[in-house]
Design a protein around this motif. Structure first.
Motif, PDB file in Angstrom:
ATOM      1  N   SER A 108       0.823  -1.211   0.000  1.00 22.48           N
ATOM      2  CA  SER A 108       0.000   0.000   0.000  1.00 22.48           C
ATOM      3  C   SER A 108       0.858   1.261   0.000  1.00 22.48           C
ATOM      4  CB  SER A 108      -0.916  -0.007   1.227  1.00 22.48           C
ATOM      5  OG  SER A 108      -1.570   1.223   1.378  1.00 22.48           O
ATOM      6  N   GLN A 113      -0.919   4.445  -1.743  1.00 23.25           N
ATOM      7  CA  GLN A 113      -2.219   4.306  -1.103  1.00 23.25           C
ATOM      8  C   GLN A 113      -2.090   4.479   0.417  1.00 23.25           C
ATOM      9  OE1 GLN A 113      -4.808   4.118  -3.196  1.00 23.25           O
ATOM     10  NE2 GLN A 113      -3.277   4.100  -4.838  1.00 23.25           N
ATOM     11  N   SER A 114      -3.218   4.699   1.072  1.00 19.06           N
ATOM     12  CA  SER A 114      -3.207   5.000   2.505  1.00 19.06           C
ATOM     13  C   SER A 114      -3.722   3.849   3.371  1.00 19.06           C
ATOM     14  CB  SER A 114      -4.049   6.254   2.782  1.00 19.06           C
ATOM     15  OG  SER A 114      -5.387   6.065   2.337  1.00 19.06           O
ATOM     16  N   VAL A 115      -3.855   2.660   2.797  1.00 17.14           N
ATOM     17  CA  VAL A 115      -4.345   1.515   3.565  1.00 17.14           C
ATOM     18  C   VAL A 115      -3.313   1.153   4.644  1.00 17.14           C
ATOM     19  CG1 VAL A 115      -5.015  -0.908   3.464  1.00 17.14           C
ATOM     20  CG2 VAL A 115      -5.621   0.639   1.592  1.00 17.14           C
ATOM     21  N   ASP A 141      -9.884  -5.570   1.726  1.00 17.39           N
ATOM     22  CA  ASP A 141      -9.984  -4.108   1.727  1.00 17.39           C
ATOM     23  C   ASP A 141      -8.762  -3.479   1.065  1.00 17.39           C
ATOM     24  OD1 ASP A 141     -11.366  -1.612   2.741  1.00 17.39           O
ATOM     25  OD2 ASP A 141      -9.428  -1.401   3.732  1.00 17.39           O
ATOM     26  N   ALA A 142      -7.590  -4.089   1.300  1.00 15.52           N
ATOM     27  CA  ALA A 142      -6.375  -3.566   0.672  1.00 15.52           C
ATOM     28  C   ALA A 142      -6.491  -3.604  -0.841  1.00 15.52           C
ATOM     29  CB  ALA A 142      -5.157  -4.374   1.139  1.00 15.52           C
ATOM     30  N   LEU A 144      -9.192  -3.600  -2.566  1.00 15.50           N
ATOM     31  CA  LEU A 144     -10.210  -2.649  -3.006  1.00 15.50           C
ATOM     32  C   LEU A 144      -9.613  -1.269  -3.245  1.00 15.50           C
ATOM     33  CD1 LEU A 144     -13.336  -3.445  -0.773  1.00 15.50           C
ATOM     34  CD2 LEU A 144     -13.213  -3.581  -3.272  1.00 15.50           C
ATOM     35  N   HIS A 145      -8.558  -0.938  -2.483  1.00 17.04           N
ATOM     36  CA  HIS A 145      -7.992   0.404  -2.549  1.00 17.04           C
ATOM     37  C   HIS A 145      -6.659   0.495  -3.299  1.00 17.04           C
ATOM     38  CE1 HIS A 145     -10.812   0.715   0.890  1.00 17.04           C
ATOM     39  NE2 HIS A 145     -10.979   1.941   0.452  1.00 17.04           N
ATOM     40  N   LEU A 146      -6.047  -0.643  -3.610  1.00 19.34           N
ATOM     41  CA  LEU A 146      -4.758  -0.598  -4.302  1.00 19.34           C
ATOM     42  C   LEU A 146      -4.884  -0.064  -5.721  1.00 19.34           C
ATOM     43  CD1 LEU A 146      -3.019  -3.896  -3.128  1.00 19.34           C
ATOM     44  CD2 LEU A 146      -2.364  -1.549  -2.576  1.00 19.34           C
ATOM     45  N   GLY A 147      -6.043  -0.308  -6.334  1.00 17.50           N
ATOM     46  CA  GLY A 147      -6.272   0.226  -7.673  1.00 17.50           C
ATOM     47  C   GLY A 147      -5.467  -0.485  -8.745  1.00 17.50           C
ATOM     48  N   ASN A 151       0.020   1.200 -10.478  1.00 15.20           N
ATOM     49  CA  ASN A 151       0.439   1.987  -9.315  1.00 15.20           C
ATOM     50  C   ASN A 151       1.690   1.396  -8.674  1.00 15.20           C
ATOM     51  OD1 ASN A 151      -1.755   3.716  -9.578  1.00 15.20           O
ATOM     52  ND2 ASN A 151      -3.049   2.524  -8.201  1.00 15.20           N
TER      53      ASN A 151
END
Length: 288
Positions: A108, A113-115, A141-142, A144-147, A151
């Motif tokens: 992250s 990312q901010s996870v 959840d990680a 879901l936010h890593l995109g 990245n």
């Protein structure tokens, strides 16, 4: 069992460093392999509980009202760990939370990312608060936010950041050892897997046992960051788009544990190398 009494193969893997793994983790695993229950009790229990697991899986997949018991699940597992599971297996379980938390935080942080994953239990009692269930949810959840995988861009080692990384120190783990703690790691998992299936909702359990297959995705992304695409070979569990049932669950679970240990050791070596170079540069600057 002393080294000279170990089999030739055990001595070989104890001295082989082709795959990255910390000495502490390897010693725990070697000792767990020498547990007589692994070679006597485990095959029988795995057969019995594998059959029971498939029956439970079938019943939970029926169109019936769903129920879960997360608190009861945590309490039962922690009771087993405290009273029946060997110290070596308990330490491997505690290490696993730390290795995977570090890996997800590293991924992250270095993907912009901010996870933040904060699952670093140091004692059995630390796992009472939804740790096992939360462990899976943090992983999902990680992702879901890593995109976009783009990245995870190749970085020079000096540009890699480690602010959320927590080095594993075996002295931090606190265990109360009991004479009844004799069950090895794999036998313990055979006891736990039916409890998980029964006390989680059907989709919670299905997602949990398929979460292992994200190992390949983690390896691809981290391989891009550290410019080592070959680390994907460390991932035994692959192809997350193909959902599986509980067949071969024990082996997939165990290989997921090895994967996080391998990847943690690989990244920790990079971190220590960067720290060493930074210290050398500071010394050179001071001398000049």
């Amino acid at each position: 069992m002393t080294i000279k009494n170990q089999s030739a193969f055990i001595r070989a893997i104890a001295n082989d460093n082709s795959l990255p793994i910390e000495k502490a983790a390897l010693e725990l695993w070697i000792k767990d392999l020498e547990n007589p229950f692994r070679w006597t009790l485990r095959p029988l229990l795995q057969l019995i509980f594998a059959l029971l697991l498939h029956v439970t899986w079938f019943v939970k997949r029926l169109p019936l009202p769903q129920f879960s018991g997360h608190s009861l699940l945590q309490k039962m597992i922690c009771w087993f760990c405290k009273h029946l599971v060997s110290p070596e297996a308990n330490l491997l379980i505690l290490r696993h939370f730390a290795t995977e938390s570090n890996i997800l935080n590293f991924l992250s942080e270095n993907s912009g990312q901010s996870v933040v994953v904060d699952l670093y239990p140091k004692r059995i009692d630390d796992m009472l608060q939804d740790t096992f269930v939360k462990h899976d949810q943090e992983l999902f959840d990680a992702f879901l936010h890593l995109g976009d995988v783009k990245n995870a861009q190749n970085k020079f080692y000096s540009a890699i950041t480690w602010q959320r990384w927590q080095t594993i120190d075996m002295a931090d783990f606190k265990l109360e050892r009991k004479a009844s703690q004799v069950i090895d790691f794999e036998t313990a998992h055979a006891l736990f897997m039916c409890l998980f299936c029964f006390l989680l909702k059907r989709d919670e359990y299905r997602d949990a046992i398929n979460g292992f297959n994200l190992d390949q995705s983690i390896a691809i992304r981290i391989g891009r960051i550290i410019n080592k695409p070959e680390i994907v070979e460390m991932a035994y569990n692959k192809y997350p788009h193909y959902l599986v049932g509980p067949w071969n669950l024990s082996q997939r679970f165990l290989m997921h544990g090895f994967f996080t240990e391998y990847l943690y050791a690989e990244l920790e070596e990079i971190r220590l190398s960067a720290v060493g170079k930074e210290a050398d540069n500071e010394q050179i600057a001071d001398e000049s």
